[in-house]
Design a protein around this motif. Structure first.
Motif, short mmCIF file in Angstrom:
data_model
loop_
_atom_site.label_atom_id
_atom_site.label_comp_id
_atom_site.label_asym_id
_atom_site.label_seq_id
_atom_site.Cartn_x
_atom_site.Cartn_y
_atom_site.Cartn_z
N MET A 109 35.77 156.02 44.48
CA MET A 109 35.82 154.74 45.17
C MET A 109 34.42 154.27 45.57
N HIS A 154 38.42 161.46 44.94
CA HIS A 154 38.88 160.10 45.23
C HIS A 154 37.76 159.31 45.93
N GLU A 155 37.16 159.94 46.94
CA GLU A 155 36.06 159.26 47.65
C GLU A 155 34.90 158.97 46.69
N ARG A 212 43.54 170.47 46.47
CA ARG A 212 43.77 169.31 47.34
C ARG A 212 42.44 168.78 47.89
N HIS A 258 45.00 157.31 40.37
CA HIS A 258 44.14 157.49 39.19
C HIS A 258 44.97 157.93 37.99
N LYS A 300 40.61 165.06 47.13
CA LYS A 300 40.20 164.12 48.17
C LYS A 300 38.75 163.69 47.95
N THR A 349 44.21 152.56 40.12
CA THR A 349 42.81 152.25 40.41
C THR A 349 42.07 151.89 39.14
N ARG A 409 48.54 160.61 42.87
CA ARG A 409 49.03 159.88 44.04
C ARG A 409 48.02 158.85 44.54
N TYR A 410 46.75 159.17 44.39
CA TYR A 410 45.71 158.21 44.78
C TYR A 410 45.67 157.03 43.81
N ALA A 417 50.02 155.45 44.58
CA ALA A 417 49.30 154.25 45.01
C ALA A 417 49.10 153.31 43.83
N ASP A 447 47.63 165.21 43.38
CA ASP A 447 46.99 164.38 44.41
C ASP A 447 46.23 163.22 43.79
N LEU A 448 45.51 163.51 42.71
CA LEU A 448 44.73 162.44 42.07
C LEU A 448 45.67 161.35 41.54
#
Ligand SMILES: Cc1cc2nc3c(=O)[nH]c(=O)nc-3n(C[C@H](O)[C@H](O)[C@H](O)COP(=O)(O)OP(=O)(O)OC[C@H]3O[C@@H](n4cnc5c(N)ncnc54)[C@H](O)[C@@H]3O)c2cc1C
Ligand SMILES: Cc1cc2nc3c(=O)[nH]c(=O)nc-3n(C[C@H](O)[C@H](O)[C@H](O)COP(=O)(O)OP(=O)(O)OC[C@H]3O[C@@H](n4cnc5c(N)ncnc54)[C@H](O)[C@@H]3O)c2cc1C
Ligand code: SF4
Ligand code: SF4
Ligand code: FES
Lengths: 482, 285
Positions: free
Chosen positions: A476, A472-473, A465, A178, A469, A153, A175-176, A150, A172-173
């Motif tokens: 944000m 990430h929340e 995982r 970060h 998630k 951030t 991919r978000y 992504a 995963d982080l």
């Protein structure tokens, strides 16, 4: 979803073959002389044959049996369509390390246990793990797509520990979007996947490729960095990391508390496996400088995966006789079925219902044997397994010149010990909010063996995982609040 | 990768390296140690920090060539890179005001005890150094530690420098001298060969002096994961790399430690001989 259209209609069992397509493997007498992987993996033809066995159940119980709920019938459909790229992508929606899980997951207790095909007497479940491995290996051979990332951030996050929990959290982080730094105390990444599980079960090149992919995704990996010592958690925050994941695993050996545990030739499993795997002692002295001491007769105490790995590694390092001593029966053994089966094939001798009393040494303090006592099984205990009860006067000795204690690991204490506000259970595991995996320190999350106690690769990955998630929340929302 | 910014030979088999490792130099304290791995395929070996420079971000170590891994490290020169340096490991020395402190060190004595002497002195202690070696040439770096000691006493096995005899003789002599003046050590710190520490502990026990020994068991990871470094202290198993390496010397089972240290002798020789054959035509430097 486009995949769903391509799924197949439920099919009848009567059209299917009752037995799993066999996997070719190195013959036992040959493989105990090398460290190469034992099973070869399915060829395309074999994979298609095995995929053909799936019933495409309306309610696929297999999916419920998988801790990360891989859409199993969908990837099997993709195999049948020979659309392997689609197949591997379906798996990777929920499991980013299929080449590893396909090899080491305890399938017989998870997806394959739940598979409808295996529920009838005399019938085998679909070889889900083997098919998963087939797709993963296909991807390695045919080019891997670097996962999409992504928009950045602008947030920096730290992941501690590069075992399966940390690997997945980091991926995963990233991919978000970060900026991820992965800290590892050892000189090589992968956690138990490299220092514990031997090459003949999980080739290290697979783990190395996963680490490479992480780097392609922009994750910075810092080896030789012990969090708690080189940097504390507080210092990581000061360095600008806004959220931290702790995945430091269960690396602290348990011991028996019987006489003789410190004799020469007595190892804790971790030392034995670390010398053999991480330090590559099997290449000593030509290509590696770390020695290992393996005698002619080796006893391993315990019957988990760790114990099987020790007993089988000992054979490959030249032991003439490798024995397992376990106080319950094989039905209670925590090791994967396949590992026990492979160990038996390779000639590992099982002394079941046998409890160790004392380790015996000679006048120079070299280990020479184990004093044992026979047991019988009693009522189930808290773990649900039958309790072993020693039989009076049924004592005997086993001879050995190397002895390995493989009765489990406890959580690694380095981070908790050096992080005053981090709450832990009495047994050492980090306490987390079950929903978010957040610890007692805001912004610090934890998962894998350091939270659950010694468990499995897939559970550690699932935790990585889940934590990514919620991190990430957290990251944000942090901005919104501010 | 960690760059070597200085390399010096202090003796035929003892060399100094100063390594750039800012993260470690930032926090290293007396009592901590590092793990070095010279290159791919190399062993992980524990090494003490003899001095550090927080501004330059460097740590200085003094290493004695005893086998393959230390020999290999000794071939590294200024500008070369060491594959792995990990730290600071272990618990730092408990630095506080004890009063009169004795530091008894042997073998590679001074480099191993230098930081401890420095920090104890800075904490306001009176520090007496008692250092022994086989012979005069092996007493390296003595001008360093003397800076922090109110008094330095030496002994050598062959009498080539200081008193002829062992550190045990030196210590007992000092204890008796102090007795005459009505003084007594409040704490003894000892580091060096295990057999020496065993005898030092025996003496201080007799005189009732609190003693800390810095142990040197065989280590692999140095992070509490493998259990190779286990020692019995007060009847309990302790992992020297995370619970130590310093322990109450009167509680340590030195005989067991001595026994465990010898475990790999035959392999160490194989490794060393092969290395000498490959790189030095079979001759030792
Ligand atoms: C020999 C063996 C065989 C096994 N076989 C199987 C199997 O067949 N199937 C299966 O499902 N499971 C198996 N398991 C269990 C499985 O490997 C673990 O459950 C899993 O690896 C846990 O993952 P993790 O990420 O939580 O921790 P780990 O894999 O333990 O990784 C933790 C990482 O953190 C690092 N670390 C620790 N402390 C610090 C610190 N302070 N700073 C920085 N880094 C740190 C460690 O060096 C390590 O690399 C086996 C375990 C062992 C030991
Ligand atoms: C906490 C600690 C701090 C140390 N600090 C220093 C130092 O500042 N300078 C220095 O010169 N030496 C130091 N040592 C000793 C150093 O680690 C060993 O000399 C080195 O590991 C020997 O490796 P080798 O391959 O050259 O020799 P080898 O031939 O492998 O061994 C020679 C002898 O060294 C010891 N040894 C071997 N391997 C290890 C190991 N992995 N861990 C510990 N001891 C081992 C054994 O007693 C062995 O018989 C320290 C050891 C410890 C535990
Ligand atoms: S991840 Fe494990 S449990 Fe899930 S489908 Fe794959 S092998 Fe089965
Ligand atoms: S339960 Fe078994 S047969 Fe049914 S869909 Fe899953 S793998 Fe196929
Ligand atoms: S060196 Fe491995 S636990 Fe201490």
């Amino acid at each position: 979803m486009t995949e769903e259209k391509k799924e197949r209609k439920p099919q009848k069992r009567s059209d299917k073959s009752p037995k799993k397509t066999p996997m070719r493997e190195q013959p036992p007498e040959e493989r105990i002389k090398n460290f190469l992987e034992v099973p070869f993996g399915y060829t395309e033809k074999e994979a298609l044959l095995e995929a053909e066995r799936c019933l495409h159940c309306r309610r696929p119980f297999c999916v419920e049996g998988c801790p990360v709920e891989i859409n199993i019938p969908a990837f099997i459909s993709a195999i049948l369509d020979k659309d392997y790229r689609r197949g591997i992508n379906i798996i990777k929606e929920t499991n980013v390390l299929p080449a590893i899980c396909g090899r080491v997951c305890p399938q017989e207790n998870q997806c394959e246990k739940a598979c409808v095909m295996g529920r009838k007497d005399g019938w085998d479940p679909v070889g889900i793990g083997r098919l998963e491995r087939f797709l993963a290996d296909w991807e390695y051979a045919n080019g891997r797509e670097t996962p999409k990332i992504a928009e950045p951030t602008g947030k920096k996050v730290a992941v501690i520990g590069s075992g399966p929990a940390g690997l997945v959290a980091a991926a995963d982080l990233a991919r978000y979007g970060h900026k991820v730094t992965l800290f590892e105390s050892l000189h090589k990444g992968g956690g138990v996947l490299v220092y514990g599980i031997p090459e003949f079960r999980l080739p290290k090149s697979i783990v190395a490729k996963e680490l490479e992919t992480l780097e392609h995704m922009g994750v910075e990996i810092k080896y030789d960095t012990v969090i708690g010592l080189t940097y504390t958690i507080d210092e990581l925050f000061e360095m600008g990391y806004e959220a931290i994941f702790i995945g430091t695993g269960a690396g602290l050996p348990r011991y028996l508390g019987i006489p003789g545990e410190n004799l020469k030739g007595v190892y804790f499993a971790n030392e034995f496996l670390t010398r053999a795997n991480l330090m590559e002692a099997y290449k000593f002295p030509e290509k590696a400088d770390t020695p290992i001491n393996v005698g002619k007769k080796v006893i391993t105490i315990g019957a988990g995966n760790v114990a099987m790995d020790c007993a089988r590694t000992a054979l490959r390092l030249g032991a003439e006789k490798s024995m397992i001593v376990y106080r319950r029966s094989l039905a209670e053994a925590p090791a994967r079925e396949e590992e026990i089966h492979h160990a038996e094939e390779e000639g590992v001798e099982f002394h079941l219902l046998t409890t160790p009393l004392a380790i015996m040494g000679d006048k120079d303090n070299n280990v020479i044997g184990l004093e044992c006592q026979e047991c019988e099984l009693g009522e189930p205990d808290e773990s649900g397994r039958c309790r072993p009860i020693p039989i009076e006067d049924a004592c005997f000795d086993l001879e050995c010149d190397t002895l390995i204690i493989a009765i489990g690991q406890r959580p690694n204490p380095l981070v908790p010990r050096n992080t005053p506000n981090l709450k832990t259970h009495r047994w050492g595991g980090i306490i987390v909010n079950e929903e978010t995996l957040e610890t007692s320190i805001p912004g610090v999350f934890a998962g894998g063996d350091i939270v659950s106690g010694a468990a499995t690769v897939i559970l550690a990955m699932g935790a990585g995982r889940k934590a990514a998630k919620s991190m990430h929340e957290y990251l944000m929302n942090k901005d919104k609040k501010a | 990768m960690f760059e070597i910014v200085r390399k010096e030979w202090l003796h035929e088999v003892i060399f100094l390296i100063e390594v750039k490792a800012p993260a470690i130099a930032r926090k290293i304290k007396a009592g901590n140690f590092l793990v070095f791995r010279a290159k791919e395929g190399g062993e992980r070996i524990p090494i003490t920090v003899a001095e550090y420079d927080r501004k330059k971000g460097t740590v200085t170590c003094i290493i004695q060539v005893v086998g393959k891994s230390t020999k290999l490290l000794s071939t590294f020169e200024k500008g070369d890179y060491i594959q792995d340096v990990v730290g600071p490991l272990g618990k730092p020395t408990e630095i506080k005001k004890y009063g009169l402190v004795g530091i008894v060190s042997g073998g590679l004595g001074i480099p191993l005890a230098n930081l401890v002497a420095k920090e104890l002195r800075n904490a306001g202690n009176e520090v007496i150094g008692m250092v022994g070696a086989r012979t005069k040439e092996l007493l390296v770096w003595e001008e360093e530690m003397s800076k922090y000691c109110t008094e330095m006493d030496y002994c050598t096995d062959d009498g080539s420098f200081g008193m002829k005899g062992f550190t045990t003789n030196l210590l007992e002599k000092k204890i008796k001298e102090l007795e005459k003046e009505g003084k007594k050590f409040d704490m003894i710190f000892t580091v060096g060969p295990t057999i020496m520490m065993k005898f030092i502990a025996g003496i201080t026990k007799k005189y009732g002096i609190h003693t800390i020994a810095s142990l040197n068991p065989i280590m692999v990871d140095g992070t509490g994961m493998c259990g190779a470094c286990r020692v019995t202290v007060g009847g309990e198993i302790k992992f020297a790399c995370v619970d130590g390496p310093e322990f109450d010397a009167h509680q340590v089972d030195f005989d067991e430690l001595l026994m465990r240290l010898g475990q790999y002798k035959k392999y160490e020789k194989v490794s060393y001989d092969l290395y000498l054959k490959e790189c030095c035509g079979g001759k030792q430097k």
